[in-house]
Design a protein around this motif. Sequence first.
Motif, PDB file in Angstrom:
ATOM      1  N   THR A  37       0.837  -1.243   0.165  1.00 41.78           N
ATOM      2  CA  THR A  37      -0.066  -0.091  -0.019  1.00 41.78           C
ATOM      3  C   THR A  37       1.205   1.733   0.325  1.00 41.78           C
ATOM      4  N   ASP A  71      -7.155   0.200   2.240  1.00 42.43           N
ATOM      5  CA  ASP A  71      -6.242   0.352   1.272  1.00 42.43           C
ATOM      6  C   ASP A  71      -5.900   1.598   0.160  1.00 42.43           C
ATOM      7  N   GLU A 130      -4.249  -3.008  -6.303  1.00 41.91           N
ATOM      8  CA  GLU A 130      -3.542  -3.399  -5.271  1.00 41.91           C
ATOM      9  C   GLU A 130      -4.174  -4.853  -4.884  1.00 41.91           C
TER      10      GLU A 130
HETATM   11 MG   LIG Z   1      -1.998  -3.728   1.653  1.00 44.28          MG
END
Ligand SMILES: [Mg+2]
Length: 266
Positions: A37, A71, A130
């Motif tokens: 992140t 995140d 992500e």
């Molecule tokens: Mg993360």
Amino acid sequence: MNGDEAANGTESTESSGMSGIDGVLFVTGTGTEVGKTVATAAVAALALAAGCTVAVLKPGQTGVGPDEAGDVDEVCRLAGPVHRVELARYPEPLAPDTAARRSGLPTVGPKRVAETVVELAEQYDLVLVEGAGGLLVRYDEEGHTLADMALATAELGLRPAVLLVAAAGLGTLNVTALSAEALRARRLDLAGVVVGCWPAEPDLASCCNLADLPASAGAPLLGVLPEGITGSPETPFQHSARISLAPALGGTWDAAAFTAGHRIDF
Ligand SMILES: [Mg+2]
Ligand SMILES: Nc1ncnc2c1ncn2[C@@H]1O[C@H](COP(=O)(O)OP(=O)(O)OP(=O)(O)O)[C@@H](O)[C@H]1O
Ligand SMILES: C[C@H](N)[C@H](N)CCCCCC(=O)O
């Protein structure tokens, strides 16, 4: 990005200085809590500073309750105004497939992720995706992974690159090599490796890994994010990102100089 480029997925983020990355970057890691992140935020911060628009997609967020920051929110907090998309959220801190099964909530698979990436790539200069944990963590009952999501995105005509965020110390070389091998086996392009959290006092293994990570990955080291980068009151995050990421990711960090500066001779 012009209309034709958006339609055929050939737009490039050259304007953000991210050479070799065509507007879609999947961020995976050697495991959970390695700094994916934070690395995503660092890349986003530099793209925003270059005048690009940025979307951040988290296909499956686990370990976060309905009213908590996920995140994508952390990326926004650190980097600035990115467009945030989360396709699924599960409260238990587990792999998405496990968390979905236990919560009874629906899973998210490669097709939905790839279609979302395509939609976002039509509207934003850079799309960052992500993953949860490492590359082969399962998202659904069929065992689809972030790698399958990147492949599905490629099948829709885009050219996703992958960034591998690695832990700094002893144990990272094996998982880096395994992740790189899994990417190569799927013909996915590993753009490079970023060390997610470089300790203030690096030990012998961390220093040696600077030279060994590119060999294990078969890809360049594209950055080293110093411990504390998320919470320094004196240094703005964007500045820290710039001096910690390589030119391929829009920064000024010099891999050769940093590696030489940390070499520990016999
Ligand atoms: Mg993360
Ligand atoms: N360079 C850094 N400086 C300060 N804190 C860091 C750094 N890198 C990571 N951290 C901290 O370590 C923790 C894990 O980092 P992060 O959330 O980026 O990991 P992750 O790989 O994204 O994990 P997940 O698999 O849950 O998505 C966070 O609390 C984060 O703030
Ligand atoms: C909860 C955690 N922070 C991540 N979101 C999910 C990590 C899943 C890792 C699964 C595994 O590799 O064993």
